[in-house]
Design a protein around this motif. Structure first.
Motif, short mmCIF file in Angstrom:
data_model
loop_
_atom_site.label_atom_id
_atom_site.label_comp_id
_atom_site.label_asym_id
_atom_site.label_seq_id
_atom_site.Cartn_x
_atom_site.Cartn_y
_atom_site.Cartn_z
N THR A 1 86.89 -1.18 55.66
CA THR A 1 85.91 -0.37 56.76
C THR A 1 85.31 1.07 56.05
OG1 THR A 1 86.91 -1.63 58.69
CG2 THR A 1 85.54 0.54 58.89
N GLU A 2 86.72 1.93 55.60
CA GLU A 2 86.42 3.27 55.21
C GLU A 2 85.70 3.12 53.94
OE1 GLU A 2 86.71 5.67 56.92
OE2 GLU A 2 87.64 4.67 58.75
N HIS A 3 86.12 2.09 52.97
CA HIS A 3 85.31 1.96 51.63
C HIS A 3 83.72 2.08 51.96
CE1 HIS A 3 89.06 -0.09 50.09
NE2 HIS A 3 89.20 1.35 49.91
N VAL A 4 83.26 1.22 52.83
CA VAL A 4 81.76 1.30 53.30
C VAL A 4 81.34 2.48 53.46
CG1 VAL A 4 80.19 0.15 54.81
CG2 VAL A 4 81.68 -1.42 53.78
N LEU A 5 81.91 3.00 54.50
CA LEU A 5 81.52 4.57 55.00
C LEU A 5 81.76 5.51 53.78
CD1 LEU A 5 83.50 4.38 58.33
CD2 LEU A 5 80.98 3.97 57.88
N ILE A 6 82.63 5.50 52.97
CA ILE A 6 82.89 6.39 51.70
C ILE A 6 81.45 6.26 50.88
CG2 ILE A 6 83.84 6.70 49.53
CD1 ILE A 6 86.35 5.83 51.13
N LEU A 7 81.05 4.99 50.72
CA LEU A 7 80.03 4.67 49.73
C LEU A 7 78.70 5.29 50.64
CD1 LEU A 7 78.69 3.01 47.37
CD2 LEU A 7 78.78 1.20 48.61
N GLU A 8 78.70 4.97 51.77
CA GLU A 8 77.28 5.73 52.45
C GLU A 8 77.30 7.14 52.24
OE1 GLU A 8 77.55 4.09 56.53
OE2 GLU A 8 77.23 1.93 55.89
N SER A 9 78.47 7.84 52.45
CA SER A 9 78.58 9.10 52.30
C SER A 9 78.27 9.44 50.80
CB SER A 9 79.70 9.80 52.80
OG SER A 9 80.09 9.44 54.16
N GLY B 1 91.22 14.01 48.84
CA GLY B 1 90.04 14.50 49.49
C GLY B 1 89.20 15.67 48.90
N LEU B 2 89.88 16.37 48.33
CA LEU B 2 89.32 17.41 47.34
C LEU B 2 88.61 16.60 46.22
CD1 LEU B 2 88.63 20.30 46.27
CD2 LEU B 2 90.81 20.19 45.25
N ALA B 3 89.01 15.79 45.67
CA ALA B 3 88.41 14.97 44.36
C ALA B 3 87.04 14.42 45.17
CB ALA B 3 89.33 14.07 43.82
N ALA B 4 87.30 13.90 46.29
CA ALA B 4 85.98 13.24 46.78
C ALA B 4 84.62 14.31 47.26
CB ALA B 4 86.50 12.32 48.18
N GLU B 5 85.26 15.15 47.57
CA GLU B 5 84.17 16.26 47.96
C GLU B 5 83.57 16.62 46.63
OE1 GLU B 5 85.94 19.79 49.52
OE2 GLU B 5 85.31 18.84 51.56
N LEU B 6 84.27 16.91 45.39
CA LEU B 6 83.80 17.16 44.06
C LEU B 6 82.68 16.01 43.68
CD1 LEU B 6 86.76 18.84 42.60
CD2 LEU B 6 84.63 19.97 43.62
N ILE C 1 85.54 7.01 41.88
CA ILE C 1 85.28 8.14 42.44
C ILE C 1 85.84 9.52 42.14
CG2 ILE C 1 85.34 9.39 44.76
CD1 ILE C 1 85.07 6.70 45.87
N TYR C 2 86.94 9.49 42.02
CA TYR C 2 87.92 10.66 41.64
C TYR C 2 87.53 10.93 40.04
CZ TYR C 2 90.66 8.99 45.39
OH TYR C 2 91.06 8.67 46.65
N GLU C 3 87.12 9.94 39.19
CA GLU C 3 86.72 10.51 37.73
C GLU C 3 85.41 11.06 37.98
OE1 GLU C 3 86.88 6.58 35.88
OE2 GLU C 3 88.86 6.35 35.81
N LYS D 1 86.19 12.96 54.61
CA LYS D 1 86.64 12.61 55.73
C LYS D 1 87.04 10.97 55.94
CE LYS D 1 84.84 11.21 60.29
NZ LYS D 1 83.70 11.18 61.33
N HIS D 2 86.37 10.25 55.28
CA HIS D 2 86.40 8.83 55.00
C HIS D 2 87.63 8.42 53.87
CE1 HIS D 2 83.59 7.89 58.08
NE2 HIS D 2 82.79 8.45 57.46
N ILE D 3 87.77 9.27 53.03
CA ILE D 3 88.88 9.04 52.28
C ILE D 3 90.16 9.19 52.75
CG2 ILE D 3 90.19 10.20 50.03
CD1 ILE D 3 87.98 8.32 48.91
N VAL D 4 90.21 10.36 53.65
CA VAL D 4 91.39 10.47 54.13
C VAL D 4 91.71 9.61 55.35
CG1 VAL D 4 92.27 12.42 56.17
CG2 VAL D 4 91.29 13.23 54.20
#
Length: 230
Positions: free
Chosen positions: A178-186, A91-96, A139-141, A197-200
């Motif tokens: 499903t969440e991959h699509v939402l992660i990409l949109e975010s 979640g932290l890596a996604a935010e960054l 994403i994390y990279e 949120k969507h990574i979690v």
């Protein structure tokens, strides 16, 4: 598994085995045979043996009573603990990443999401697991946080062997992307909170499917072990 070139063979063997753990190429309780790995990598047994010992020291692998090295057995409590850790670290890596990711990397992720959908349609689980790993680590990279990335890799080395069981419940097929699509949109919106949120949620949906399956497989192994003692 590709051949390993003659450059820091111990490190290369270690990296290759760990990548295989992360990618789910090994399953819980699989015994890793030094000679077989060495032949696959095109190197001698010594660097492979040392890499295995290092991974045992890191608790990525375990040493059996007969001195063989294996992937740890099915363990639902361990998996759920790792899932909790994943939610925080990833979640932290996604935010960054939302603050740093490039348009080029987003285009790469768009293709990966499309390929993931194709793998679901064709029911190619091994391809799905590989693409899922590519998606998450791209994403994390992008978080530009090497120590955080190392922590995530260490955790994935322990959870990767479970991932081939994701589709043991047919319900997962309907939510696998499903969440991959939402992660990409975010990510496109540079919405850090949304990406987290969507990574979690993605990690949680996988855990919901895997928890009963891991419990089932662990119980089966226990019954088999008990039967062998009779």
């Amino acid at each position: 598994m590709g051949k390993i070139e003659n450059r820091t063979l111990n490190e290369r063997a270690y990296d290759e085995i760990k990548r295989s753990l992360i990618a789910g190429h090994f399953r819980p309780s699989d015994v890793l045979v030094t000679r077989t790995l060495a032949e696959n990598y095109g190197i001698s047994t010594t660097p492979v043996r040392e890499a295995l010992q290092r991974l045992v020291g890191e608790r990525q692998l375990v040493l059996l009573p007969n001195r063989s090295v294996a992937v740890p057995a099915w363990d639902v409590e361990k998996y759920l603990e790792l899932a909790r850790i994943r939610r925080e670290l990833e979640g932290l890596a996604a935010e960054l990443a939302a603050q740093n990711i490039t348009d080029k990397k987003i285009r790469v992720l768009e293709k990966v999401v499309l390929d993931i959908e194709k793998s679901i349609t064709s029911k190619d689980i091994s391809v799905y697991v590989n693409l899922n790993q590519q998606f998450h680590f791209a994403i994390y990279e992008s978080a530009n946080s090497p120590r955080l990335l190392q922590m995530i890799q260490d955790v994935w080395g322990q959870v990767g062997p479970y991932f081939l069981e994701l589709f043991s419940d047919p319900v997962y097929e309907s939510v696998a992307n499903t969440e991959h699509v939402l992660i990409l949109e975010s990510l496109k919106a540079r919405d850090a909170a949304g990406v987290r949120k969507h990574i979690v949620a993605d990690i949680a949906s996988a855990a919901e499917v895997l928890e009963p399956r891991i419990q089932e497989l662990a119980s089966k192994d226990d019954r088999t072990a008990l039967g062998s003692l009779r």
